[in-house]
Design a protein around this motif. Structure first.
Motif, PDB file in Angstrom:
ATOM      1  N   VAL A  16      35.740 141.670 103.025  1.00 29.74           N
ATOM      2  CA  VAL A  16      34.875 140.919 103.940  1.00 29.74           C
ATOM      3  C   VAL A  16      34.620 139.513 103.411  1.00 29.74           C
ATOM      4  O   VAL A  16      34.664 138.533 104.167  1.00 29.74           O
ATOM      5  CB  VAL A  16      33.564 141.694 104.195  1.00 29.74           C
ATOM      6  N   VAL A  17      34.371 139.383 102.112  1.00 33.49           N
ATOM      7  CA  VAL A  17      34.173 138.047 101.525  1.00 33.49           C
ATOM      8  C   VAL A  17      35.435 137.209 101.707  1.00 33.49           C
ATOM      9  O   VAL A  17      35.364 136.041 102.097  1.00 33.49           O
ATOM     10  CB  VAL A  17      33.777 138.150 100.031  1.00 33.49           C
ATOM     11  N   ASP A  18      36.588 137.801 101.472  1.00 34.96           N
ATOM     12  CA  ASP A  18      37.854 137.092 101.651  1.00 34.96           C
ATOM     13  C   ASP A  18      38.010 136.626 103.100  1.00 34.96           C
ATOM     14  O   ASP A  18      38.406 135.489 103.350  1.00 34.96           O
ATOM     15  CB  ASP A  18      39.022 137.985 101.239  1.00 34.96           C
ATOM     16  N   ALA A  19      37.671 137.491 104.051  1.00 36.15           N
ATOM     17  CA  ALA A  19      37.767 137.119 105.466  1.00 36.15           C
ATOM     18  C   ALA A  19      36.835 135.947 105.779  1.00 36.15           C
ATOM     19  O   ALA A  19      37.236 134.990 106.463  1.00 36.15           O
ATOM     20  CB  ALA A  19      37.438 138.320 106.347  1.00 36.15           C
ATOM     21  N   LEU A  20      35.613 136.012 105.287  1.00 37.71           N
ATOM     22  CA  LEU A  20      34.655 134.936 105.537  1.00 37.71           C
ATOM     23  C   LEU A  20      35.118 133.608 104.931  1.00 37.71           C
ATOM     24  O   LEU A  20      34.953 132.549 105.538  1.00 37.71           O
ATOM     25  CB  LEU A  20      33.277 135.314 104.988  1.00 37.71           C
ATOM     26  N   LEU A  21      35.708 133.674 103.746  1.00 35.19           N
ATOM     27  CA  LEU A  21      36.177 132.455 103.084  1.00 35.19           C
ATOM     28  C   LEU A  21      37.361 131.816 103.805  1.00 35.19           C
ATOM     29  O   LEU A  21      37.608 130.624 103.668  1.00 35.19           O
ATOM     30  CB  LEU A  21      36.549 132.745 101.631  1.00 35.19           C
ATOM     31  N   HIS A  22      38.109 132.634 104.553  1.00 35.39           N
ATOM     32  CA  HIS A  22      39.285 132.127 105.274  1.00 35.39           C
ATOM     33  C   HIS A  22      39.035 132.008 106.777  1.00 35.39           C
ATOM     34  O   HIS A  22      39.984 131.942 107.562  1.00 35.39           O
ATOM     35  CB  HIS A  22      40.490 133.031 104.987  1.00 35.39           C
ATOM     36  N   ASP A  23      37.757 132.016 107.174  1.00 37.61           N
ATOM     37  CA  ASP A  23      37.371 131.912 108.586  1.00 37.61           C
ATOM     38  C   ASP A  23      38.030 132.975 109.461  1.00 37.61           C
ATOM     39  O   ASP A  23      38.355 132.718 110.625  1.00 37.61           O
ATOM     40  CB  ASP A  23      37.676 130.503 109.139  1.00 37.61           C
ATOM     41  N   ASP A  24      38.244 134.162 108.893  1.00 39.46           N
ATOM     42  CA  ASP A  24      38.748 135.304 109.652  1.00 39.46           C
ATOM     43  C   ASP A  24      37.565 136.160 110.082  1.00 39.46           C
ATOM     44  O   ASP A  24      36.449 136.007 109.575  1.00 39.46           O
ATOM     45  CB  ASP A  24      39.714 136.143 108.795  1.00 39.46           C
ATOM     46  N   ASP A  25      37.809 137.075 110.994  1.00 42.58           N
ATOM     47  CA  ASP A  25      36.764 137.959 111.503  1.00 42.58           C
ATOM     48  C   ASP A  25      36.431 139.017 110.443  1.00 42.58           C
ATOM     49  O   ASP A  25      37.273 139.863 110.135  1.00 42.58           O
ATOM     50  CB  ASP A  25      37.242 138.621 112.794  1.00 42.58           C
ATOM     51  N   PRO A  26      35.211 138.997 109.884  1.00 43.23           N
ATOM     52  CA  PRO A  26      34.868 139.971 108.844  1.00 43.23           C
ATOM     53  C   PRO A  26      34.828 141.406 109.375  1.00 43.23           C
ATOM     54  O   PRO A  26      35.173 142.335 108.650  1.00 43.23           O
ATOM     55  CB  PRO A  26      33.491 139.522 108.355  1.00 43.23           C
ATOM     56  N   LEU A  27      34.437 141.591 110.625  1.00 44.45           N
ATOM     57  CA  LEU A  27      34.409 142.930 111.204  1.00 44.45           C
ATOM     58  C   LEU A  27      35.820 143.495 111.339  1.00 44.45           C
ATOM     59  O   LEU A  27      36.070 144.659 111.031  1.00 44.45           O
ATOM     60  CB  LEU A  27      33.697 142.923 112.559  1.00 44.45           C
ATOM     61  N   ALA A  28      36.753 142.670 111.751  1.00 39.76           N
ATOM     62  CA  ALA A  28      38.151 143.111 111.845  1.00 39.76           C
ATOM     63  C   ALA A  28      38.692 143.454 110.460  1.00 39.76           C
ATOM     64  O   ALA A  28      39.425 144.437 110.296  1.00 39.76           O
ATOM     65  CB  ALA A  28      39.003 142.030 112.505  1.00 39.76           C
ATOM     66  N   ALA A  29      38.335 142.665 109.461  1.00 44.75           N
ATOM     67  CA  ALA A  29      38.778 142.943 108.093  1.00 44.75           C
ATOM     68  C   ALA A  29      38.213 144.263 107.601  1.00 44.75           C
ATOM     69  O   ALA A  29      38.913 145.061 106.968  1.00 44.75           O
ATOM     70  CB  ALA A  29      38.374 141.811 107.156  1.00 44.75           C
ATOM     71  N   ALA A  30      36.931 144.509 107.896  1.00 40.89           N
ATOM     72  CA  ALA A  30      36.301 145.772 107.487  1.00 40.89           C
ATOM     73  C   ALA A  30      36.957 146.949 108.200  1.00 40.89           C
ATOM     74  O   ALA A  30      37.247 147.975 107.579  1.00 40.89           O
ATOM     75  CB  ALA A  30      34.802 145.725 107.776  1.00 40.89           C
ATOM     76  N   ARG A  31      37.187 146.814 109.492  1.00 42.85           N
ATOM     77  CA  ARG A  31      37.845 147.898 110.250  1.00 42.85           C
ATOM     78  C   ARG A  31      39.230 148.195 109.712  1.00 42.85           C
ATOM     79  O   ARG A  31      39.643 149.342 109.618  1.00 42.85           O
ATOM     80  CB  ARG A  31      37.893 147.552 111.727  1.00 42.85           C
ATOM     81  N   ALA A  32      39.981 147.149 109.378  1.00 47.01           N
ATOM     82  CA  ALA A  32      41.326 147.349 108.840  1.00 47.01           C
ATOM     83  C   ALA A  32      41.278 148.091 107.509  1.00 47.01           C
ATOM     84  O   ALA A  32      42.086 148.980 107.256  1.00 47.01           O
ATOM     85  CB  ALA A  32      42.029 146.005 108.675  1.00 47.01           C
TER      86      ALA A  32
END
Length: 133
Positions: A112-128
């Motif tokens: 989730v931190v990685d997603a936030l740092l790269h302006d990606d969707d943190p919820l999608a990252a968590a679901r994946a």
């Protein structure tokens, strides 16, 4: 990140929160995992939970290494930018928490931190991440 996962007839539970502070002059990512006393001291479960009964606030030393393993990721994990990733919130269940639950939660925090740092969707990252379990 709160984890509740049924595994082998037991429900594993863990709760972690974190803060990332970038270091533009640094060259490494530092993981900080503060911990407290070992489990079994009869602490009061007063930490709210979205996934079940209340948890005990804090991170027992029993689970600190597992959190660090999850944060560090596997050898194929993309490196985080230089800075400090600090676990600043935690909760556990004296009967339902395990090293595996905290390793999974640590890995989820990292994703989730990685997603936030790269302006990606943190919820999608968590679901994946969760779908890969």
């Amino acid at each position: 990140m709160e984890v509740s996962r049924a595994f082998g007839g037991m429900t594993m539970r863990a709760l972690l929160g974190a803060e990332f502070s970038p270091d533009p002059l640094g060259t490494v990512t530092i993981f900080e995992v503060p911990f407290g006393e070992p489990m079994g001291l009869g602490a009061v479960a007063g930490c709210g939970s979205e996934l079940g009964r209340p948890l005990v606030a804090g991170l027992p030393r029993d689970f600190a290494d597992a959190v660090l393993d999850g944060l560090a990721g596997d050898t194929g994990a993309e490196a985080l930018p230089a800075g400090l990733l600090r676990i600043d919130r935690a909760g556990f269940d004296e009967t339902g928490s395990s090293e595996m639950a905290f390793k999974l939660a640590g890995g989820l925090v990292r994703r989730v931190v990685d997603a936030l740092l790269h302006d990606d969707d943190p919820l999608a990252a968590a679901r994946a991440a969760v779908s890969g379990w």
